[in-house]
Design a protein around this motif. Structure first.
Motif, mmCIF file in Angstrom:
data_model
loop_
_atom_site.group_PDB
_atom_site.id
_atom_site.type_symbol
_atom_site.label_atom_id
_atom_site.label_comp_id
_atom_site.label_asym_id
_atom_site.label_seq_id
_atom_site.Cartn_x
_atom_site.Cartn_y
_atom_site.Cartn_z
ATOM 1 N N SER A 263 -6.636 3.795 -9.885
ATOM 2 C CA SER A 263 -6.594 4.212 -8.468
ATOM 3 C C SER A 263 -5.254 4.835 -8.117
ATOM 4 O O SER A 263 -4.818 4.749 -6.980
ATOM 5 C CB SER A 263 -6.798 3.032 -7.513
ATOM 6 N N LEU A 298 -3.161 16.057 -2.888
ATOM 7 C CA LEU A 298 -4.118 14.956 -2.782
ATOM 8 C C LEU A 298 -5.311 15.406 -1.922
ATOM 9 O O LEU A 298 -5.521 14.924 -0.803
ATOM 10 C CB LEU A 298 -3.443 13.701 -2.209
ATOM 11 N N GLY A 341 0.586 9.074 -4.343
ATOM 12 C CA GLY A 341 -0.499 8.884 -5.309
ATOM 13 C C GLY A 341 -0.540 7.501 -5.906
ATOM 14 O O GLY A 341 -0.473 7.317 -7.115
ATOM 15 N N ASP A 375 -11.374 4.760 -3.050
ATOM 16 C CA ASP A 375 -10.062 5.168 -3.540
ATOM 17 C C ASP A 375 -10.165 5.674 -4.986
ATOM 18 O O ASP A 375 -9.571 6.682 -5.356
ATOM 19 C CB ASP A 375 -9.109 3.962 -3.462
ATOM 20 N N ARG A 378 -11.657 9.173 -4.963
ATOM 21 C CA ARG A 378 -10.773 10.243 -4.486
ATOM 22 C C ARG A 378 -9.584 10.442 -5.424
ATOM 23 O O ARG A 378 -9.085 11.557 -5.575
ATOM 24 C CB ARG A 378 -10.354 10.037 -3.028
ATOM 25 N N THR A 379 -9.150 9.379 -6.114
ATOM 26 C CA THR A 379 -8.065 9.543 -7.093
ATOM 27 C C THR A 379 -8.535 10.436 -8.244
ATOM 28 O O THR A 379 -7.799 11.317 -8.711
ATOM 29 C CB THR A 379 -7.602 8.172 -7.633
HETATM 30 N N1 ASP Z 1 -5.043 6.467 -4.676
HETATM 31 C C1 ASP Z 1 -4.952 7.866 -4.368
HETATM 32 C C2 ASP Z 1 -4.207 8.582 -5.454
HETATM 33 O O1 ASP Z 1 -3.430 7.963 -6.149
HETATM 34 C C3 ASP Z 1 -4.305 8.097 -3.028
HETATM 35 C C4 ASP Z 1 -5.236 7.644 -1.939
HETATM 36 O O2 ASP Z 1 -6.122 8.415 -1.578
HETATM 37 O O3 ASP Z 1 -5.120 6.520 -1.446
HETATM 38 O O4 ASP Z 1 -4.359 9.766 -5.643
#
Ligand code: ASP
Length: 418
Positions: A263, A298, A341, A375, A378-379
């Motif tokens: 994540s 991101l 991130g 999460d 999306r990561t």
């Molecule tokens: N965990 C995601 C990343 O590391 C960031 C997030 O959307 O909370 O890209």
């Protein structure tokens, strides 16, 4: 530790839902615990946004060295994050998952008077306050973001004598990231209270099932949006960079699995660099672009912020006029670029997007039960976007023979505290 945390989160979701349904009145008496958790998040957000933006921009090394690679990278990031946010906004407007969910789901944890209609003109005025300290004290995040960007560019222009200042903010950002990691250990407790109170309010009104349907739709829409984001970037690989898309996706999958497991796109960076090498992306380009993209590209996170803010507005029946949606569009882009991130890094900057549309911060409670799993997705999308970014920049930079050797300052962006 990660697995233990995951189990604790599951337990607190289960207990929160159960207590919310069976002991709603008792649950409401511990609402303050959730408020405390939210306050702690808010406490970190301003300094973190400032330091993260300053260190990302200054990591380019110098105004002159931004050069063509920096230009291509920033252009790609802006484009990809904007497309992600647009996909999210369009999907939310078409499917309207928030309509029909009782507003008490959000207002259950809000302080009175926190939710009011949006005025876009006043939002524009708040971008340029006469006193930045006063703006910070009032928790106005956008002026801080603008200030940080100008501040970082000024640091770069000053050059040698500003180096200690830059090093200070990079170090400070790492300290805040550490604090967020600590704070995340408290998520199960905060989650229990916030989720339990939201469920308690809804169960007192007997509208739980109706709400579950809306939440499910919201999640499906978001995952579909991420899929579209991955898809158009696959087309970029095939048609613009003219690479073998299947082979590229095949080796990118290693980094994406790591992203899903950790994540954290920052923690995945070493694997992302290896994938770039496998794919014959020019090493100098990869070493410059990937750490930078990991910090600012991101896109999955930006989409999440936009989708969630509009979802909350729909639940609360707030103004969704074009200016309000433009406000969400702009802040979600900035929030995606300013997020860190790390696991749940996006939750912190989401506060900023919610402020712009006057949604109470406590609305985040609705997302917490699903955030851990969302999460991961999306990561994965973020890391995929970073690789496509490096390949695209490599394509344009080498086709114009403008690649220069850029020395990465070792440890700068990899200094993510464990
Ligand atoms: N965990 C995601 C990343 O590391 C960031 C997030 O959307 O909370 O890209």
């Amino acid at each position: 530790m990660k697995n233990k945390m995951f189990i604790l989160i599951l337990v607190s979701i289960f207990l929160g839902v159960a207590c919310g349904v069976f002991f709603p009145e008792k649950m409401l008496t511990i609402r303050w615990i959730g408020t405390l958790f939210i306050n702690m998040l808010k406490l970190i957000v301003l300094p973190l946004v400032f330091c993260a933006l300053v260190s990302a921009i200054t990591s380019m090394g110098g105004v002159k060295r931004l050069g063509s690679i920096g230009f291509y990278t920033i252009s790609y990031v802006l484009l990809s994050v904007s497309i992600a946010v647009t996909i999210g906004i369009v999907l939310l407007n078409v499917f309207k998952p928030g309509v029909g969910i009782p507003s008490s789901f959000i207002l259950a944890n809000a302080s009175p008077g926190e939710s009011k209609a949006v005025e876009f003109s006043s939002f524009l005025l708040t971008l340029f306050p006469p006193n930045i300290i006063e703006a910070a004290a009032k928790f106005e995040i956008m002026p801080i973001v603008f200030f940080s960007i100008v501040f970082a560019i000024a640091c770069l222009s000053v050059g040698e004598t500003a180096k200690p200042v830059i090093a200070f903010f990079v170090g400070l950002r790492n300290v805040f990231v550490k604090m967020i990691i600590w704070l995340m250990y408290l998520t199960p407790i905060g989650l229990f209270s916030l989720l339990g109170c939201a469920i308690a309010e809804a169960s007192l009104q007997n509208r739980l099932l109706e709400s579950a349907k809306g939440m499910f739709l919201y999640i499906v829409i978001f995952l579909f949006g991420l899929f579209l984001q991955i898809l158009w970037q696959l087309a970029v690989i095939k048609f613009i960079t003219k690479r073998n898309a299947k082979a590229f996706a095949g080796s990118a999958s290693n980094a994406m699995i790591t992203a899903f497991a950790t994540s954290s796109s920052m923690a995945t960076l070493p694997v992302t660099l290896v994938v770039a090498k496998e794919q014959n992306i020019n090493e100098d380009v990869a070493r410059f672009v990937l750490p930078l993209a990991t910090t600012i590209n991101l896109a999955g996170t930006a989409m999440y912020e936009a989708v969630s803010a509009l979802f909350f507005c729909q639940i609360l029946g707030l103004d969704l006029s074009i200016p309000a949606q433009i406000g969400v569009f702009v802040t979600a882009i900035v929030a995606g670029m300013g997020a860190t991130g790390i696991p749940e890094g996006g939750l912190v900057t989401m506060i900023m997007v919610l402020r712009v549309v006057n949604v109470p911060t406590s609305a985040i409670a609705l997302l917490l039960p699903f955030d851990r799993i969302l999460d991961r997705f999306r990561t994965m999308t973020n890391v995929w976007g970073d690789l496509v970014c490096a390949a695209t920049v490599d394509h344009f930079a080498s086709s114009k023979s403008t690649v220069k050797t850029i020395e990465m300052e070792k440890g700068k962006t990899l200094s993510y505290p464990e």
